[in-house]
Design a protein around this motif. Structure first.
Motif, PDB file in Angstrom:
ATOM      1  N   PHE A  89     -20.634  47.172   8.600  1.00 26.18           N
ATOM      2  CA  PHE A  89     -22.012  46.758   8.304  1.00 26.18           C
ATOM      3  C   PHE A  89     -22.786  47.311   9.588  1.00 26.18           C
ATOM      4  CE2 PHE A  89     -19.671  42.246   9.182  1.00 26.18           C
ATOM      5  CZ  PHE A  89     -20.524  41.375   7.776  1.00 26.18           C
ATOM      6  N   ASP A  90     -24.087  47.891   9.010  1.00 26.65           N
ATOM      7  CA  ASP A  90     -25.389  48.626   9.544  1.00 26.65           C
ATOM      8  C   ASP A  90     -25.949  47.935  10.558  1.00 26.65           C
ATOM      9  OD1 ASP A  90     -27.147  49.947  10.188  1.00 26.65           O
ATOM     10  OD2 ASP A  90     -27.199  51.322   8.363  1.00 26.65           O
ATOM     11  N   PHE A  91     -25.446  47.858  11.684  1.00 26.68           N
ATOM     12  CA  PHE A  91     -26.214  46.890  13.024  1.00 26.68           C
ATOM     13  C   PHE A  91     -27.804  47.647  12.714  1.00 26.68           C
ATOM     14  CE2 PHE A  91     -22.220  45.715  14.715  1.00 26.68           C
ATOM     15  CZ  PHE A  91     -21.710  44.446  13.674  1.00 26.68           C
ATOM     16  N   ASN A  92     -27.834  48.402  12.460  1.00 26.87           N
ATOM     17  CA  ASN A  92     -29.572  48.914  12.826  1.00 26.87           C
ATOM     18  C   ASN A  92     -30.418  48.293  11.856  1.00 26.87           C
ATOM     19  OD1 ASN A  92     -29.710  50.472  15.064  1.00 26.87           O
ATOM     20  ND2 ASN A  92     -28.423  51.917  13.777  1.00 26.87           N
ATOM     21  N   GLU A  93     -30.058  48.794  10.688  1.00 31.25           N
ATOM     22  CA  GLU A  93     -30.999  48.071   9.280  1.00 31.25           C
ATOM     23  C   GLU A  93     -30.386  46.493   9.315  1.00 31.25           C
ATOM     24  OE1 GLU A  93     -29.150  46.978   4.317  1.00 31.25           O
ATOM     25  OE2 GLU A  93     -28.928  49.572   5.661  1.00 31.25           O
ATOM     26  N   LEU A  94     -29.518  45.824   9.860  1.00 31.41           N
ATOM     27  CA  LEU A  94     -29.568  43.991   9.842  1.00 31.41           C
ATOM     28  C   LEU A  94     -30.890  43.894  11.086  1.00 31.41           C
ATOM     29  CD1 LEU A  94     -25.823  43.739   9.537  1.00 31.41           C
ATOM     30  CD2 LEU A  94     -27.639  42.853   8.027  1.00 31.41           C
ATOM     31  N   GLU A  95     -30.708  44.802  11.693  1.00 30.72           N
ATOM     32  CA  GLU A  95     -31.260  43.572  13.092  1.00 30.72           C
ATOM     33  C   GLU A  95     -32.716  43.025  12.491  1.00 30.72           C
ATOM     34  OE1 GLU A  95     -31.633  46.136  16.539  1.00 30.72           O
ATOM     35  OE2 GLU A  95     -33.441  45.250  17.156  1.00 30.72           O
ATOM     36  N   SER A  96     -33.766  44.273  11.511  1.00 30.24           N
ATOM     37  CA  SER A  96     -34.609  43.482  10.910  1.00 30.24           C
ATOM     38  C   SER A  96     -34.737  41.820   9.935  1.00 30.24           C
ATOM     39  CB  SER A  96     -35.802  44.690   9.558  1.00 30.24           C
ATOM     40  OG  SER A  96     -34.961  44.812   9.100  1.00 30.24           O
ATOM     41  N   LYS A  97     -33.158  41.404  10.270  1.00 30.97           N
ATOM     42  CA  LYS A  97     -32.574  40.016   8.956  1.00 30.97           C
ATOM     43  C   LYS A  97     -32.641  39.743  10.464  1.00 30.97           C
ATOM     44  CE  LYS A  97     -31.338  42.702   5.111  1.00 30.97           C
ATOM     45  NZ  LYS A  97     -30.694  42.510   3.677  1.00 30.97           N
ATOM     46  N   ILE A  98     -32.876  39.726  11.053  1.00 32.59           N
ATOM     47  CA  ILE A  98     -32.534  38.263  12.410  1.00 32.59           C
ATOM     48  C   ILE A  98     -33.591  37.700  12.140  1.00 32.59           C
ATOM     49  CG2 ILE A  98     -31.561  37.497  14.619  1.00 32.59           C
ATOM     50  CD1 ILE A  98     -29.777  40.331  14.284  1.00 32.59           C
ATOM     51  N   LEU A  99     -34.044  36.478  11.735  1.00 26.04           N
ATOM     52  CA  LEU A  99     -35.555  36.055  12.377  1.00 26.04           C
ATOM     53  C   LEU A  99     -35.602  35.562  13.622  1.00 26.04           C
ATOM     54  CD1 LEU A  99     -35.776  34.876   8.179  1.00 26.04           C
ATOM     55  CD2 LEU A  99     -35.929  37.286  10.143  1.00 26.04           C
ATOM     56  N   VAL A 100     -34.723  34.634  14.198  1.00 29.56           N
ATOM     57  CA  VAL A 100     -34.893  34.720  14.868  1.00 29.56           C
ATOM     58  C   VAL A 100     -33.561  34.696  16.229  1.00 29.56           C
ATOM     59  CG1 VAL A 100     -34.976  31.768  16.921  1.00 29.56           C
ATOM     60  CG2 VAL A 100     -35.746  32.074  14.370  1.00 29.56           C
ATOM     61  N   ASN A 101     -34.524  35.263  17.532  1.00 32.91           N
ATOM     62  CA  ASN A 101     -33.198  36.859  17.957  1.00 32.91           C
ATOM     63  C   ASN A 101     -33.784  35.879  19.295  1.00 32.91           C
ATOM     64  OD1 ASN A 101     -31.715  38.182  18.798  1.00 32.91           O
ATOM     65  ND2 ASN A 101     -32.140  40.372  17.365  1.00 32.91           N
ATOM     66  N   ASP A 102     -32.381  35.631  19.763  1.00 25.54           N
ATOM     67  CA  ASP A 102     -32.444  34.956  21.501  1.00 25.54           C
ATOM     68  C   ASP A 102     -31.892  35.666  22.100  1.00 25.54           C
ATOM     69  OD1 ASP A 102     -34.785  32.764  20.760  1.00 25.54           O
ATOM     70  OD2 ASP A 102     -33.072  31.399  20.649  1.00 25.54           O
ATOM     71  N   LEU A 103     -30.971  36.699  21.260  1.00 28.82           N
ATOM     72  CA  LEU A 103     -30.293  37.277  21.613  1.00 28.82           C
ATOM     73  C   LEU A 103     -30.615  38.239  23.505  1.00 28.82           C
ATOM     74  CD1 LEU A 103     -27.274  38.399  21.066  1.00 28.82           C
ATOM     75  CD2 LEU A 103     -28.424  40.838  20.916  1.00 28.82           C
ATOM     76  N   LYS A 104     -31.050  38.392  23.917  1.00 28.37           N
ATOM     77  CA  LYS A 104     -31.951  38.485  25.066  1.00 28.37           C
ATOM     78  C   LYS A 104     -31.621  37.313  26.124  1.00 28.37           C
ATOM     79  CE  LYS A 104     -33.271  42.609  25.558  1.00 28.37           C
ATOM     80  NZ  LYS A 104     -32.361  43.425  25.676  1.00 28.37           N
ATOM     81  N   ASN A 105     -31.840  35.994  26.095  1.00 28.71           N
ATOM     82  CA  ASN A 105     -31.456  35.004  26.541  1.00 28.71           C
ATOM     83  C   ASN A 105     -30.448  35.106  27.095  1.00 28.71           C
ATOM     84  OD1 ASN A 105     -34.505  34.893  26.392  1.00 28.71           O
ATOM     85  ND2 ASN A 105     -34.776  33.178  24.531  1.00 28.71           N
ATOM     86  N   PHE A 106     -29.615  34.917  25.327  1.00 29.70           N
ATOM     87  CA  PHE A 106     -28.484  34.788  25.490  1.00 29.70           C
ATOM     88  C   PHE A 106     -27.723  35.645  27.028  1.00 29.70           C
ATOM     89  CE2 PHE A 106     -23.754  34.573  22.953  1.00 29.70           C
ATOM     90  CZ  PHE A 106     -23.526  34.432  23.220  1.00 29.70           C
ATOM     91  N   TRP A 107     -28.015  36.729  26.758  1.00 24.96           N
ATOM     92  CA  TRP A 107     -27.707  37.797  28.086  1.00 24.96           C
ATOM     93  C   TRP A 107     -27.865  37.416  28.915  1.00 24.96           C
ATOM     94  CZ3 TRP A 107     -24.371  41.274  29.525  1.00 24.96           C
ATOM     95  CH2 TRP A 107     -24.619  41.817  30.087  1.00 24.96           C
ATOM     96  N   SER A 108     -29.076  37.673  29.252  1.00 26.82           N
ATOM     97  CA  SER A 108     -29.246  36.701  30.841  1.00 26.82           C
ATOM     98  C   SER A 108     -28.466  35.655  30.725  1.00 26.82           C
ATOM     99  CB  SER A 108     -30.432  36.528  30.670  1.00 26.82           C
ATOM    100  OG  SER A 108     -31.588  37.158  30.450  1.00 26.82           O
ATOM    101  N   PHE A 109     -28.583  34.457  29.987  1.00 27.35           N
ATOM    102  CA  PHE A 109     -27.661  33.361  30.627  1.00 27.35           C
ATOM    103  C   PHE A 109     -26.193  33.821  30.951  1.00 27.35           C
ATOM    104  CE2 PHE A 109     -24.318  30.348  29.627  1.00 27.35           C
ATOM    105  CZ  PHE A 109     -24.089  29.618  30.386  1.00 27.35           C
ATOM    106  N   MET A 110     -25.545  34.816  29.939  1.00 26.72           N
ATOM    107  CA  MET A 110     -23.913  34.931  30.267  1.00 26.72           C
ATOM    108  C   MET A 110     -24.229  35.920  31.979  1.00 26.72           C
ATOM    109  SD  MET A 110     -22.358  34.694  27.515  1.00 26.72           S
ATOM    110  CE  MET A 110     -20.251  36.426  28.158  1.00 26.72           C
ATOM    111  N   GLN A 111     -25.322  36.396  32.168  1.00 25.46           N
ATOM    112  CA  GLN A 111     -25.310  36.730  34.215  1.00 25.46           C
ATOM    113  C   GLN A 111     -25.432  36.664  34.631  1.00 25.46           C
ATOM    114  OE1 GLN A 111     -28.372  40.185  32.819  1.00 25.46           O
ATOM    115  NE2 GLN A 111     -27.772  41.353  34.074  1.00 25.46           N
ATOM    116  N   GLN A 112     -26.103  35.158  34.017  1.00 23.97           N
ATOM    117  CA  GLN A 112     -25.505  33.949  35.367  1.00 23.97           C
ATOM    118  C   GLN A 112     -24.415  33.660  35.490  1.00 23.97           C
ATOM    119  OE1 GLN A 112     -28.863  31.749  33.952  1.00 23.97           O
ATOM    120  NE2 GLN A 112     -30.199  33.512  34.439  1.00 23.97           N
ATOM    121  N   LEU A 113     -23.894  33.619  34.585  1.00 21.13           N
ATOM    122  CA  LEU A 113     -22.915  32.943  34.783  1.00 21.13           C
ATOM    123  C   LEU A 113     -21.843  33.423  35.391  1.00 21.13           C
ATOM    124  CD1 LEU A 113     -21.896  30.384  33.555  1.00 21.13           C
ATOM    125  CD2 LEU A 113     -20.679  31.438  31.217  1.00 21.13           C
ATOM    126  N   LEU A 114     -22.255  34.935  35.235  1.00 24.79           N
ATOM    127  CA  LEU A 114     -21.065  35.177  36.171  1.00 24.79           C
ATOM    128  C   LEU A 114     -21.438  35.400  37.289  1.00 24.79           C
ATOM    129  CD1 LEU A 114     -18.440  37.609  36.119  1.00 24.79           C
ATOM    130  CD2 LEU A 114     -20.571  39.344  35.483  1.00 24.79           C
TER     131      LEU A 114
END
Ligand SMILES: O=P(O)(O)OC[C@H]1O[C@](O)(CO)[C@@H](O)[C@@H]1O
Length: 460
Positions: free
Chosen positions: A214-239
């Protein structure tokens, strides 16, 4: 007066322009024809190698395949000629009562309960359940997984990317735990697990097409709803929540749940996600228990069962020529299971056609565990997503929170990693750029698994 949000009707094959209609008319008949074909062509190997039957039972088992083929052909005919969906009569399985209860409910509201006149979820799940019923009722094929061969071959085709990912994971630095390092690693492994969902064998009707590069750079624009940042913040809070808890007796005090989807390469990327999070300290092994939820029967061709996990671990361990890195990583997976840091869980709920909003009512113990025990519930894949949002004709701008309705486990976060393979998507923001872009997509963009969504939600 408060207006209640309007819940749209479920997708159904009664709409001839729908993907549900295509699925029931073309995809499912192809899938079952391939099973028939497998039994015709490979019955001898299945009986002696897969089922390991002693020579004296083999002639009778071979004879039994004729009966199985006849029953499978009948199921295919019933689907194609839009016959009634009938109660399950003679099953020895624990889900029979639940199936018949929900079918009785359907008969009360619908006076024509046939394949093309019920919800897509009901017709498609019923089809896989009835296929399994045929094998369950047999004498010799009760433990036969009709999709095992394609799942196995699909993973074998992905050994190179699996070896590459294993190499990467073994080089992760378990001392270097700066936030940037953790975030980029988290993103990298989440992307693998997300796009690993392209490895479903139901959309391709059992064809093994994916290679894992997979070429993740190319695929990024195909993620139409991208809550990755919120997911990341949650992982930090969890820790940080765990770290602020200085009471050593509280170690191992939380769990996360992963509702698995496909076996083979997707499963491997899911294991890599967890192992990578362990390694970089985001999910410390001495504090978290990971519950992997699997299907208890062959399901939607490539869904993971306990036997698929066992097969993967054994296959990597036993096969000559597989890289040392992959074998070493596999040994770590094995250890996680041995030390019960990773657990496998089966529940009938995952192979019933229920919308997950019904979980509090029909699987209260499962829902209770999610509410009280789990910190994170990670749903993999298309079918889980469909069930979360009730497989309904939502407007794409509907919020994810609204679409999941009564499935709101307090205290746990919910995340979905899904490549889109069915005509239901929510949470597309009113961003004119995205809306404009979608207008340029091919008309079947929701059916081809080329686009993806990452939804994240924490209900407080
Ligand atoms: O493995 P996944 O991602 O749940 O996909 C399941 C497949 O089954 C369907 O949901 C129904 O056939 C498709 O839309 C999709 O291709």
């Amino acid at each position: 007066m408060d207006s209640q949000p309007i819940i749209p009707e479920p997708l159904s094959a009664n709409d001839k322009n729908s993907f549900a209609y295509k699925t029931l008319s073309y995809r499912l008949p192809i899938i079952i024809t391939k099973v028939i074909d497998l039994l015709c062509r490979q019955r001898k190997q299945i009986i002696s190698i897969d089922l390991k039957l002693p020579p004296e039972q083999q002639p009778e088992a071979e004879e039994e395949t004729k009966q199985l083929i006849e029953e499978l052909a009948k199921l295919k005919y019933e689907l194609q000629t839009n016959k009634s969906i009938r109660p399950i009569v003679s099953s020895s399985l624990s889900d029979t009562q639940a199936w018949n209860d929900l079918l009785n409910e359907e008969y009360r509201h619908n006076d024509n309960v046939v394949y093309f006149n019920v919800s897509w979820l009901l017709s498609e799940c019923y089809f896989y359940r009835m296929m399994h019923e045929i094998f369950i009722r047999s004498k010799y094929f009760q433990n036969f997984d009709q999709f095992f061969t394609v799942k196995k071959e699909s993973f074998e085709l992905c050994l190179k990317p699996a070896e590459k990912l294993a190499k990467h994971l073994l080089m992760l630095n378990d001392q270097q735990q700066s936030s940037d390092y953790q975030e980029s690693t988290f993103t990298f492994y989440t992307m693998h697990s997300l796009w690993g969902n392209k490895f479903d064998l139901s959309l391709s009707c059992g064809e093994r097409k994916q290679t894992g590069d997979f070429d993740f750079n190319e695929l990024e624009s195909k993620i139409l709803v991208n809550d990755l940042k919120n997911f990341w913040s949650f992982m930090q809070q969890l820790l940080s929540g765990q770290n602020s808890n200085n009471n050593q007796n509280d170690k191992k005090s939380y769990r996360i749940d992963i509702i698995l989807d496909n076996a083979g390469y997707e499963l491997f990327t899911d294991f890599c996600w967890v192992e990578a999070m362990h390694t970089i300290g985001l999910l410390p092994k001495d504090q978290v228990i990971v519950h992997f939820h699997v299907k208890c029967m062959p399901w939607f061709v490539s869904d993971t069962m306990t036997s698929d996990i066992k097969w993967l671990l054994k296959y990597v361990n036993d096969t000559a020529g597989i890289s040392l890195d992959l074998k070493r990583l596999n040994e770590r997976f094995n250890e996680n299971f041995r030390h019960r840091q990773w657990l496998i869980e089966e529940h009938d709920f995952w192979t019933l056609p229920h919308d997950y909003a019904q979980m509090p009512r029909v699987a209260p113990e499962l829902y209770r565990d999610f509410c009280h025990e789990s910190r994170l519930i990670l749903f993999k894949g298309d079918l889980n997503y469909r069930k979360l949002v009730g497989d309904r004709k939502w407007n794409i701008r509907t919020s994810f929170k609204q679409a999941i309705r009564e499935f709101q486990p307090k205290s746990a976060a919910i995340c979905t990693l899904r490549t889109i393979k069915a005509d239901v998507v929510v949470g597309i923001h009113d961003d004119p750029v995205i809306i404009e872009r979608i207008k340029q997509f091919p008309s079947d963009w929701m059916e081809i698994g080329e686009y993806a969504v990452i939804n994240f939600l924490k209900i407080d």
